[in-house]
Scaffold this motif. Structure first.
Motif, PDB file in Angstrom:
ATOM      1  N   ASP A 119      23.890  38.281  14.587  1.00 17.00           N
ATOM      2  CA  ASP A 119      24.226  36.946  15.065  1.00 17.00           C
ATOM      3  C   ASP A 119      22.978  36.093  15.189  1.00 17.00           C
ATOM      4  O   ASP A 119      21.942  36.539  15.708  1.00 17.00           O
ATOM      5  CB  ASP A 119      24.921  37.058  16.427  1.00 17.00           C
ATOM      6  N   ALA A 120      23.069  34.859  14.716  1.00 13.68           N
ATOM      7  CA  ALA A 120      21.918  33.952  14.785  1.00 13.68           C
ATOM      8  C   ALA A 120      21.546  33.607  16.207  1.00 13.68           C
ATOM      9  O   ALA A 120      20.458  33.122  16.473  1.00 13.68           O
ATOM     10  CB  ALA A 120      22.234  32.666  14.014  1.00 13.68           C
ATOM     11  N   TYR A 121      22.447  33.868  17.152  1.00  9.40           N
ATOM     12  CA  TYR A 121      22.168  33.564  18.549  1.00  9.40           C
ATOM     13  C   TYR A 121      21.619  34.771  19.292  1.00  9.40           C
ATOM     14  O   TYR A 121      21.389  34.732  20.488  1.00  9.40           O
ATOM     15  CB  TYR A 121      23.452  33.091  19.242  1.00  9.40           C
ATOM     16  N   SER A 122      21.440  35.856  18.599  1.00 10.21           N
ATOM     17  CA  SER A 122      20.962  37.072  19.244  1.00 10.21           C
ATOM     18  C   SER A 122      19.458  36.997  19.452  1.00 10.21           C
ATOM     19  O   SER A 122      18.813  35.984  19.200  1.00 10.21           O
ATOM     20  CB  SER A 122      21.330  38.280  18.373  1.00 10.21           C
ATOM     21  N   MET A 175      34.241  39.774  20.755  1.00 10.13           N
ATOM     22  CA  MET A 175      34.106  40.994  20.013  1.00 10.13           C
ATOM     23  C   MET A 175      33.838  40.681  18.586  1.00 10.13           C
ATOM     24  O   MET A 175      34.285  39.698  18.065  1.00 10.13           O
ATOM     25  CB  MET A 175      35.394  41.776  20.202  1.00 10.13           C
ATOM     26  N   SER A 176      33.098  41.458  17.917  1.00 10.49           N
ATOM     27  CA  SER A 176      32.815  41.259  16.505  1.00 10.49           C
ATOM     28  C   SER A 176      33.907  41.885  15.681  1.00 10.49           C
ATOM     29  O   SER A 176      34.250  43.037  15.865  1.00 10.49           O
ATOM     30  CB  SER A 176      31.464  41.892  16.172  1.00 10.49           C
ATOM     31  N   HIS A 177      34.458  41.100  14.741  1.00 13.02           N
ATOM     32  CA  HIS A 177      35.602  41.580  13.992  1.00 13.02           C
ATOM     33  C   HIS A 177      35.205  42.316  12.721  1.00 13.02           C
ATOM     34  O   HIS A 177      36.016  43.024  12.153  1.00 13.02           O
ATOM     35  CB  HIS A 177      36.513  40.413  13.616  1.00 13.02           C
ATOM     36  N   GLY A 178      34.031  42.137  12.234  1.00 19.88           N
ATOM     37  CA  GLY A 178      33.680  42.764  10.975  1.00 19.88           C
ATOM     38  C   GLY A 178      32.370  43.496  11.055  1.00 19.88           C
ATOM     39  O   GLY A 178      31.654  43.623  10.093  1.00 19.88           O
ATOM     40  N   ASP A 179      31.997  43.965  12.217  1.00 17.53           N
ATOM     41  CA  ASP A 179      30.708  44.581  12.451  1.00 17.53           C
ATOM     42  C   ASP A 179      30.553  45.837  11.627  1.00 17.53           C
ATOM     43  O   ASP A 179      31.340  46.770  11.726  1.00 17.53           O
ATOM     44  CB  ASP A 179      30.581  44.919  13.942  1.00 17.53           C
ATOM     45  N   VAL A 218      33.231  32.398  23.578  1.00 11.48           N
ATOM     46  CA  VAL A 218      32.096  32.779  22.738  1.00 11.48           C
ATOM     47  C   VAL A 218      31.607  34.157  23.175  1.00 11.48           C
ATOM     48  O   VAL A 218      31.516  34.451  24.370  1.00 11.48           O
ATOM     49  CB  VAL A 218      30.953  31.753  22.866  1.00 11.48           C
ATOM     50  N   ASN A 219      31.312  35.018  22.226  1.00  8.61           N
ATOM     51  CA  ASN A 219      30.812  36.347  22.553  1.00  8.61           C
ATOM     52  C   ASN A 219      29.442  36.269  23.208  1.00  8.61           C
ATOM     53  O   ASN A 219      28.604  35.452  22.828  1.00  8.61           O
ATOM     54  CB  ASN A 219      30.711  37.208  21.288  1.00  8.61           C
ATOM     55  N   GLY A 220      29.210  37.139  24.184  1.00  8.46           N
ATOM     56  CA  GLY A 220      27.906  37.203  24.816  1.00  8.46           C
ATOM     57  C   GLY A 220      26.948  38.046  24.000  1.00  8.46           C
ATOM     58  O   GLY A 220      27.294  38.579  22.937  1.00  8.46           O
ATOM     59  N   ASP A 221      25.731  38.189  24.501  1.00 10.04           N
ATOM     60  CA  ASP A 221      24.697  38.939  23.795  1.00 10.04           C
ATOM     61  C   ASP A 221      24.612  40.355  24.358  1.00 10.04           C
ATOM     62  O   ASP A 221      23.539  40.894  24.562  1.00 10.04           O
ATOM     63  CB  ASP A 221      23.343  38.220  23.923  1.00 10.04           C
ATOM     64  N   ASN A 222      25.764  40.967  24.624  1.00 10.50           N
ATOM     65  CA  ASN A 222      25.772  42.313  25.158  1.00 10.50           C
ATOM     66  C   ASN A 222      25.532  43.340  24.058  1.00 10.50           C
ATOM     67  O   ASN A 222      26.010  43.196  22.943  1.00 10.50           O
ATOM     68  CB  ASN A 222      27.127  42.614  25.819  1.00 10.50           C
ATOM     69  N   ARG A 223      24.805  44.388  24.426  1.00 10.38           N
ATOM     70  CA  ARG A 223      24.581  45.485  23.487  1.00 10.38           C
ATOM     71  C   ARG A 223      25.875  46.262  23.319  1.00 10.38           C
ATOM     72  O   ARG A 223      26.551  46.592  24.282  1.00 10.38           O
ATOM     73  CB  ARG A 223      23.505  46.424  24.038  1.00 10.38           C
ATOM     74  N   ALA A 224      26.219  46.549  22.083  1.00  9.49           N
ATOM     75  CA  ALA A 224      27.417  47.349  21.828  1.00  9.49           C
ATOM     76  C   ALA A 224      27.184  48.773  22.295  1.00  9.49           C
ATOM     77  O   ALA A 224      26.148  49.386  21.996  1.00  9.49           O
ATOM     78  CB  ALA A 224      27.751  47.330  20.343  1.00  9.49           C
ATOM     79  N   SER A 225      28.124  49.315  23.059  1.00  8.99           N
ATOM     80  CA  SER A 225      28.003  50.679  23.562  1.00  8.99           C
ATOM     81  C   SER A 225      28.265  51.688  22.455  1.00  8.99           C
ATOM     82  O   SER A 225      28.883  51.380  21.430  1.00  8.99           O
ATOM     83  CB  SER A 225      29.002  50.906  24.705  1.00  8.99           C
ATOM     84  N   THR A 226      27.805  52.907  22.670  1.00  6.45           N
ATOM     85  CA  THR A 226      28.034  53.958  21.689  1.00  6.45           C
ATOM     86  C   THR A 226      29.493  54.390  21.736  1.00  6.45           C
ATOM     87  O   THR A 226      30.222  54.109  22.694  1.00  6.45           O
ATOM     88  CB  THR A 226      27.153  55.173  21.969  1.00  6.45           C
ATOM     89  N   ALA A 227      29.910  55.100  20.705  1.00  5.50           N
ATOM     90  CA  ALA A 227      31.285  55.582  20.639  1.00  5.50           C
ATOM     91  C   ALA A 227      31.602  56.494  21.817  1.00  5.50           C
ATOM     92  O   ALA A 227      32.694  56.433  22.393  1.00  5.50           O
ATOM     93  CB  ALA A 227      31.508  56.319  19.316  1.00  5.50           C
ATOM     94  N   ASP A 228      30.655  57.341  22.197  1.00  2.00           N
ATOM     95  CA  ASP A 228      30.889  58.255  23.321  1.00  2.00           C
ATOM     96  C   ASP A 228      30.997  57.500  24.638  1.00  2.00           C
ATOM     97  O   ASP A 228      31.787  57.877  25.513  1.00  2.00           O
ATOM     98  CB  ASP A 228      29.748  59.279  23.406  1.00  2.00           C
ATOM     99  N   GLU A 229      30.221  56.431  24.807  1.00  5.64           N
ATOM    100  CA  GLU A 229      30.304  55.632  26.028  1.00  5.64           C
ATOM    101  C   GLU A 229      31.674  54.969  26.149  1.00  5.64           C
ATOM    102  O   GLU A 229      32.270  54.932  27.227  1.00  5.64           O
ATOM    103  CB  GLU A 229      29.195  54.572  26.038  1.00  5.64           C
TER     104      GLU A 229
END
Length: 288
Positions: A16-19, A1-5, A262-273
């Motif tokens: 992320d440089a790995y994105s 999870m990203s802590h400071g997104d 290590v965090n994966g390259d998953n798309r962050a879901s919306t707040a409603d999701e």
């Protein structure tokens, strides 16, 4: 999870440089640092040292009980100061497979109870208690009392509740996005969940056992307009259990960060999701 997104829920791209590259969804192979460029001159980014307030709050929630118990019990509660007993050995390859023993069916309120008086029962109890102590109910004084009374040795309940009342102050609740009385602001969904990943018996001797529970957790506020997005944490809880009144109860506990993948390259879901998932997916009864 990203802590400071800072990008919010609606962004499918990350810093992320790995994105993916430039949003094109192309991928590239990264060589180890010092072994040549990758055409983009983007060195490996060091891990972020900063964490947002809500992420830290998520870690603190369970740590509060650990600190309180360490002070009450006069020890660290990490299993290293208990009576001599059978030391936990390295798990075998099949240790994560189903044991064939039926999960506990009894419940004390909403928390499972009636665990077996053996190592498997201790692991099941530790997992379910970790879930309860990391739940939304801990942010309400009435449900917090019920959770503590159900999961802990009666001998330490009152002192712990006194410590927790001070910890869950109006200021703390406000900092995690709640109203000062612990209620959730209108239109938002408060998320606080602990999900056990695995357990390990560190020590077992008669009516005592020390069990480590490796967990991932979710904490934050979901919904339109939330300024404290739901993030994930990884931590390990060590619970010193005692056989009291025909069941395992927590005598003391402690917590440490990680192990963190290590965090994966998953798309962050919306707040409603996220809000819909929390409301639509229930939790589990955990059994070893």
């Amino acid at each position: 999870m990203s802590h400071g997104d800072e990008n919010g829920y609606d962004s499918g791209r990350t810093d992320d440089a790995y994105s993916t590259i430039g949003g094109t969804r192309q991928t590239r192979t990264r060589l180890p640092d010092g072994e040549g460029g990758d055409g983009y001159n983007a060195p490996r980014r060091p891990a972020r040292a900063s964490r947002s307030l809500i992420t830290m709050a998520g870690v603190v929630v369970l740590l509060i009980a650990a600190i309180a118990f360490a002070n009450i019990g006069g020890g660290r509660g990490d299993g290293n100061d208990g009576d001599s007993g059978s030391a936990g050995s390295k798990p075998e390859a099949a240790s994560t497979a189903a044991t064939g023993t039926k999960p506990v069916t009894g419940k004390n309120g909403t928390i499972p109870s009636g665990f077996a008086h053996d190592e498997q029962g201790a692991q099941s109890a530790a997992s379910n208690y970790a879930v309860a102590l990391g739940s939304v109910g801990m942010f309400n004084a009435d449900t917090r009392r019920s959770i503590i009374e159900t999961t802990h040795d009666p001998a330490v309940v009152e002192n712990l509740l006194t410590a927790l009342t001070k910890a869950y102050s109006p200021g703390f609740l406000k900092n995690v996005g709640l109203n000062e009385d612990g209620t959730t602001p209108s239109g938002l969904t408060f998320v606080s969940r602990t999900i056990p990943v695995g357990t390990k018996v560190i020590e077992r001797s008669g009516d005592t056992a020390t069990v480590e529970v490796w967990c991932t957790g979710l904490v934050g506020m979901a919904g339109q307009g939330s300024t404290k997005p739901v993030t994930a944490t990884w931590f390990t809880i060590s619970e010193k259990l005692k056989w009291v009144g025909g069941d395992w109860r927590i005598e003391s506990s402690s917590q440490k960060e990680g192990p963190t993948p290590v965090n994966g390259d998953n798309r962050a879901s919306t707040a409603d999701e996220i809000a819909g998932a929390v409301e639509g997916y229930g939790g589990f009864t955990y059994a070893r």
